[in-house]
Motif scaffolding. Structure first.
Motif, PDB file in Angstrom:
ATOM      1  N   TYR A 130       1.028  -1.829  -0.310  1.00  0.00           N
ATOM      2  CA  TYR A 130      -0.255  -0.108  -0.283  1.00  0.00           C
ATOM      3  C   TYR A 130       1.065   1.526   0.420  1.00  0.00           C
ATOM      4  O   TYR A 130       0.636   2.462  -0.692  1.00  0.00           O
ATOM      5  CB  TYR A 130      -1.236  -0.364   1.273  1.00  0.00           C
ATOM      6  CG  TYR A 130      -1.810   1.124   2.079  1.00  0.00           C
ATOM      7  CD1 TYR A 130      -2.996   1.358   0.856  1.00  0.00           C
ATOM      8  CD2 TYR A 130      -1.102   1.963   2.268  1.00  0.00           C
ATOM      9  CE1 TYR A 130      -3.923   2.180   0.911  1.00  0.00           C
ATOM     10  CE2 TYR A 130      -2.479   3.127   1.967  1.00  0.00           C
ATOM     11  CZ  TYR A 130      -3.672   3.352   2.331  1.00  0.00           C
ATOM     12  OH  TYR A 130      -4.469   4.869   1.706  1.00  0.00           O
ATOM     13  N   ALA A 131       1.364   1.491   0.431  1.00  0.00           N
ATOM     14  CA  ALA A 131       2.755   2.454   0.868  1.00  0.00           C
ATOM     15  C   ALA A 131       3.678   2.359   0.164  1.00  0.00           C
ATOM     16  O   ALA A 131       4.142   2.945  -1.088  1.00  0.00           O
ATOM     17  CB  ALA A 131       3.715   2.264   1.669  1.00  0.00           C
ATOM     18  N   HIS A 132       4.571   0.763  -0.708  1.00  0.00           N
ATOM     19  CA  HIS A 132       5.000   1.032  -2.499  1.00  0.00           C
ATOM     20  C   HIS A 132       4.615   1.769  -3.490  1.00  0.00           C
ATOM     21  O   HIS A 132       4.659   2.332  -3.445  1.00  0.00           O
ATOM     22  CB  HIS A 132       5.200  -0.064  -1.939  1.00  0.00           C
ATOM     23  CG  HIS A 132       6.256  -0.544  -2.975  1.00  0.00           C
ATOM     24  ND1 HIS A 132       7.848   0.042  -3.168  1.00  0.00           N
ATOM     25  CD2 HIS A 132       6.062  -0.958  -4.054  1.00  0.00           C
ATOM     26  CE1 HIS A 132       8.429  -0.752  -4.260  1.00  0.00           C
ATOM     27  NE2 HIS A 132       7.525  -1.717  -5.198  1.00  0.00           N
ATOM     28  N   ASN A 133       2.965   1.214  -3.499  1.00  0.00           N
ATOM     29  CA  ASN A 133       2.352   1.424  -4.659  1.00  0.00           C
ATOM     30  C   ASN A 133       2.257   3.087  -4.747  1.00  0.00           C
ATOM     31  O   ASN A 133       2.124   3.690  -5.037  1.00  0.00           O
ATOM     32  CB  ASN A 133       1.025   1.119  -4.432  1.00  0.00           C
ATOM     33  CG  ASN A 133       1.292  -0.543  -5.066  1.00  0.00           C
ATOM     34  OD1 ASN A 133       2.378  -1.255  -5.669  1.00  0.00           O
ATOM     35  ND2 ASN A 133      -0.071  -1.268  -5.749  1.00  0.00           N
ATOM     36  N   ILE A 287      -7.655   0.366   0.693  1.00  0.00           N
ATOM     37  CA  ILE A 287      -6.506  -0.653  -0.150  1.00  0.00           C
ATOM     38  C   ILE A 287      -6.693  -0.577  -0.724  1.00  0.00           C
ATOM     39  O   ILE A 287      -5.647  -0.765  -1.805  1.00  0.00           O
ATOM     40  CB  ILE A 287      -7.040  -1.536   1.594  1.00  0.00           C
ATOM     41  CG1 ILE A 287      -6.626  -0.953   2.736  1.00  0.00           C
ATOM     42  CG2 ILE A 287      -5.310  -2.567   0.831  1.00  0.00           C
ATOM     43  CD1 ILE A 287      -5.437  -1.327   3.127  1.00  0.00           C
ATOM     44  N   TYR A 288      -7.735  -0.902  -0.870  1.00  0.00           N
ATOM     45  CA  TYR A 288      -7.641  -2.043  -2.618  1.00  0.00           C
ATOM     46  C   TYR A 288      -8.098  -0.848  -3.579  1.00  0.00           C
ATOM     47  O   TYR A 288      -6.962  -1.219  -4.460  1.00  0.00           O
ATOM     48  CB  TYR A 288      -9.212  -2.241  -2.554  1.00  0.00           C
ATOM     49  CG  TYR A 288     -10.020  -3.281  -3.585  1.00  0.00           C
ATOM     50  CD1 TYR A 288      -9.078  -4.545  -4.601  1.00  0.00           C
ATOM     51  CD2 TYR A 288     -10.447  -2.654  -5.100  1.00  0.00           C
ATOM     52  CE1 TYR A 288      -9.660  -5.012  -5.220  1.00  0.00           C
ATOM     53  CE2 TYR A 288     -11.404  -3.715  -5.856  1.00  0.00           C
ATOM     54  CZ  TYR A 288     -10.850  -4.263  -6.001  1.00  0.00           C
ATOM     55  OH  TYR A 288     -10.626  -5.277  -7.637  1.00  0.00           O
ATOM     56  N   ASN A 289      -8.199   0.265  -3.617  1.00  0.00           N
ATOM     57  CA  ASN A 289      -8.310   1.186  -4.666  1.00  0.00           C
ATOM     58  C   ASN A 289      -6.860   1.361  -5.259  1.00  0.00           C
ATOM     59  O   ASN A 289      -6.090   1.854  -6.078  1.00  0.00           O
ATOM     60  CB  ASN A 289      -8.755   2.040  -4.612  1.00  0.00           C
ATOM     61  CG  ASN A 289     -10.530   2.075  -4.644  1.00  0.00           C
ATOM     62  OD1 ASN A 289     -10.313   1.659  -5.491  1.00  0.00           O
ATOM     63  ND2 ASN A 289     -10.977   3.109  -3.986  1.00  0.00           N
ATOM     64  N   VAL A 290      -5.741   1.417  -3.976  1.00  0.00           N
ATOM     65  CA  VAL A 290      -4.166   1.841  -4.418  1.00  0.00           C
ATOM     66  C   VAL A 290      -3.256   0.764  -4.974  1.00  0.00           C
ATOM     67  O   VAL A 290      -2.816   1.154  -5.521  1.00  0.00           O
ATOM     68  CB  VAL A 290      -3.593   1.971  -3.046  1.00  0.00           C
ATOM     69  CG1 VAL A 290      -1.923   1.951  -2.840  1.00  0.00           C
ATOM     70  CG2 VAL A 290      -4.431   3.132  -2.431  1.00  0.00           C
ATOM     71  N   PHE A 291      -4.470  -0.731  -5.078  1.00  0.00           N
ATOM     72  CA  PHE A 291      -3.490  -1.507  -6.396  1.00  0.00           C
ATOM     73  C   PHE A 291      -4.112  -1.672  -7.475  1.00  0.00           C
ATOM     74  O   PHE A 291      -3.253  -2.509  -8.248  1.00  0.00           O
ATOM     75  CB  PHE A 291      -3.953  -3.158  -5.131  1.00  0.00           C
ATOM     76  CG  PHE A 291      -3.138  -2.943  -4.427  1.00  0.00           C
ATOM     77  CD1 PHE A 291      -1.660  -3.760  -4.231  1.00  0.00           C
ATOM     78  CD2 PHE A 291      -3.331  -2.616  -2.869  1.00  0.00           C
ATOM     79  CE1 PHE A 291      -1.209  -4.049  -2.994  1.00  0.00           C
ATOM     80  CE2 PHE A 291      -2.952  -2.338  -2.235  1.00  0.00           C
ATOM     81  CZ  PHE A 291      -1.500  -3.523  -1.995  1.00  0.00           C
ATOM     82  N   LEU A 292      -5.176  -0.678  -7.958  1.00  0.00           N
ATOM     83  CA  LEU A 292      -5.506  -0.444  -8.914  1.00  0.00           C
ATOM     84  C   LEU A 292      -4.859   0.300 -10.385  1.00  0.00           C
ATOM     85  O   LEU A 292      -4.642   1.791  -9.852  1.00  0.00           O
ATOM     86  CB  LEU A 292      -7.130   0.294  -9.020  1.00  0.00           C
ATOM     87  CG  LEU A 292      -7.818  -0.505  -8.480  1.00  0.00           C
ATOM     88  CD1 LEU A 292      -9.357  -0.116  -7.800  1.00  0.00           C
ATOM     89  CD2 LEU A 292      -8.685  -2.166  -8.793  1.00  0.00           C
TER      90      LEU A 292
END
Ligand SMILES: *Cc1c(COP(=O)(O)O)cnc(C)c1O
Length: 429
Positions: A130-133, A287-292
């Motif tokens: 989450y932070a990395h993205n 959280i989920y949206n940060v991976f999109l």
């Protein structure tokens, strides 16, 4: 002689099996169990044992529950397994829908894995990435002293250090351990959270009760305050409900005792009613949206061969149906009430201290007064004494506890209470 005797069972077992948490050199022979029904397990000589620990805290509706068995059997004949990347199936969709409805309203997505430890690994990876993205480097993690989150490397890292984790210590990542909150320390914990907020990716905790540490309990009021500080400081929160989930604390989830909402939650143990291994990590859309992303690098690259196995999903669906039935809910209230009445009898006993209860979980310390090495001896002695009386109780050191399946009757509970009193009396001095 062709017949299988218990001895040959045990010899065959010792020849090939390496048991968990077991010093194989000095361990007693394992008890060969041939069947389970309700709260009872039966050995090769048809001796029955009350499963007072729900087979390591997993069994909710008794062993070999016919309803769960029927549902799993039907599923087994329809679709037993399918790759969960690029494919999906009704049991996984239905289970996610049903589970999310019961969780805090911010929980929106379900990620499947195989057990409690992997549910924790996934949660930790979500937080770090989450932070990395977002181009931030946040790799510290905050956890409670005495925590237990599992036995894989990430889960070990965030668990309290002990002789279990000793050989691996240099390989575990950096974790800041803080005290569980109470009236005295809550303000200093707030300051600690403030100091850590810049570097810490997340705070992981077992809500209200630290199971493996010895059923150590702490108050919802102070956890709520700590969670509020974390939220204000932008620290992600992982609520590990692997043990507390599905009714153990008297409510469906420990979350139901709290007003603050975690970002991520972990489940396993009671998830399938204790019938099949499965882990779940849920998270918020934040959280989920940060991976999109169009950028493939932002994907959560995690998965297991048996991710969202249809049989395990079906077992979980069936178990949750049973859990929500009026009868089960009444049973949970009855056990809770019966425990609290028993406590009154227990407290005055000279060998008993720190009696504690939350919902269906009852625990107390066996007072030895002889230092810690004696604890383990006593634990073993108590274990055997209860076993002889037909009860599986597995003291954690000197901590005696009950985590019964919800189908246990009043009479069976009374039988256990009675035996506890008798065993304690043997040590009265
Ligand atoms: C048991 C437990 C785990 C680990 O689950 P496994 O399925 O044994 O890997 C994680 N967290 C908590 C709170 C647990 O009690």
């Amino acid at each position: 002689m062709n017949t299988i005797t218990p001895v040959s069972f045990q010899q065959r077992d010792k020849a090939v099996n390496w048991h968990p948490y077991t010093q194989m050199k000095t361990a007693d022979d394992a008890i060969p169990i041939v069947k389970g029904k309700g709260i009872y397990l039966y050995d090769t000589e048809n001796k029955k044992y009350m499963d007072v620990v729900s087979s390591w805290w997993v069994t909710l509706h008794g062993h070999s529950n016919p309803y769960i068995a029927q549902r799993v059997f039907e599923q087994l004949n329809t679709l037993e397994q399918v790759i969960f990347a690029g494919f999906t199936h009704e049991p996984a969709i239905q289970l996610s829908e049903n589970l999310l409805q019961l969780l805090p309203s911010n929980q929106k997505k379900v990620f499947y894995s195989d057990n409690g430890s992997t549910a924790v690994e996934v949660a930790l990876k979500m937080c770090i990435q989450y932070a990395h993205n977002q181009g931030k480097k946040k790799t510290k993690i905050v956890a409670f002293k005495n925590a237990y989150h599992g036995d894989t490397f990430g889960a070990m890292s965030v668990s309290g250090k002990s002789f279990w984790t000793k050989p691996f210590e240099s390989m575990l990542f950096e974790v800041v351990f803080i005290e569980t909150p109470n009236a005295e320390n809550i303000e200093s914990l707030q300051l600690q959270i403030k100091d850590l907020a810049e570097e810490a990716a997340c705070f992981i905790f077992e809500p209200l009760i630290q199971g493996a540490a010895g059923m150590l309990m702490y108050k919802a009021e102070y956890l709520d305050r700590l969670m509020k500080y974390c939220r204000e400081e932008g620290l992600l929160m992982i609520q590990d409900e692997v043990f507390t989930g599905f009714g153990r604390t008297g409510k469906l989830f420990a979350a139901d005792h709290l007003t603050e909402k975690p970002d991520i939650m972990c489940f396993s143990k009671g998830l399938t009613g204790g019938t099949m291994p499965m882990g779940i990590t849920t998270c918020s859309n934040e959280i989920y949206n940060v991976f999109l992303s169009e950028d493939r690098h932002k994907t959560l690259f995690h998965g297991h061969s048996f991710t969202a196995n249809p049989l395990a999903c079906t077992a979980a669906l069936a178990s949750m149906e049973l859990l929500l039935q009026k009868e089960t809910q009444m049973n949970i209230r009855r056990i809770t009430h019966q425990h609290s009445e028993f406590i009154e009898r227990l407290i005055p006993h000279p060998r008993v201290e720190n009696v504690r209860q939350i919902g269906t979980i009852l625990a107390f310390d066996f007072k030895t007064g002889y230092g810690t090495s004696y604890f383990n001896e006593v634990g073993k002695k108590l274990y055997h004494e209860f076993l002889q009386r037909g009860m599986i109780m597995r003291p954690l050191g000197n901590v005696i506890y009950l985590v019964p399946p919800y189908c246990i009757t009043s009479e069976e509970l009374d039988f256990i209470y009675q035996n506890i009193m008798e065993v304690l009396d043997q040590f009265k001095d």
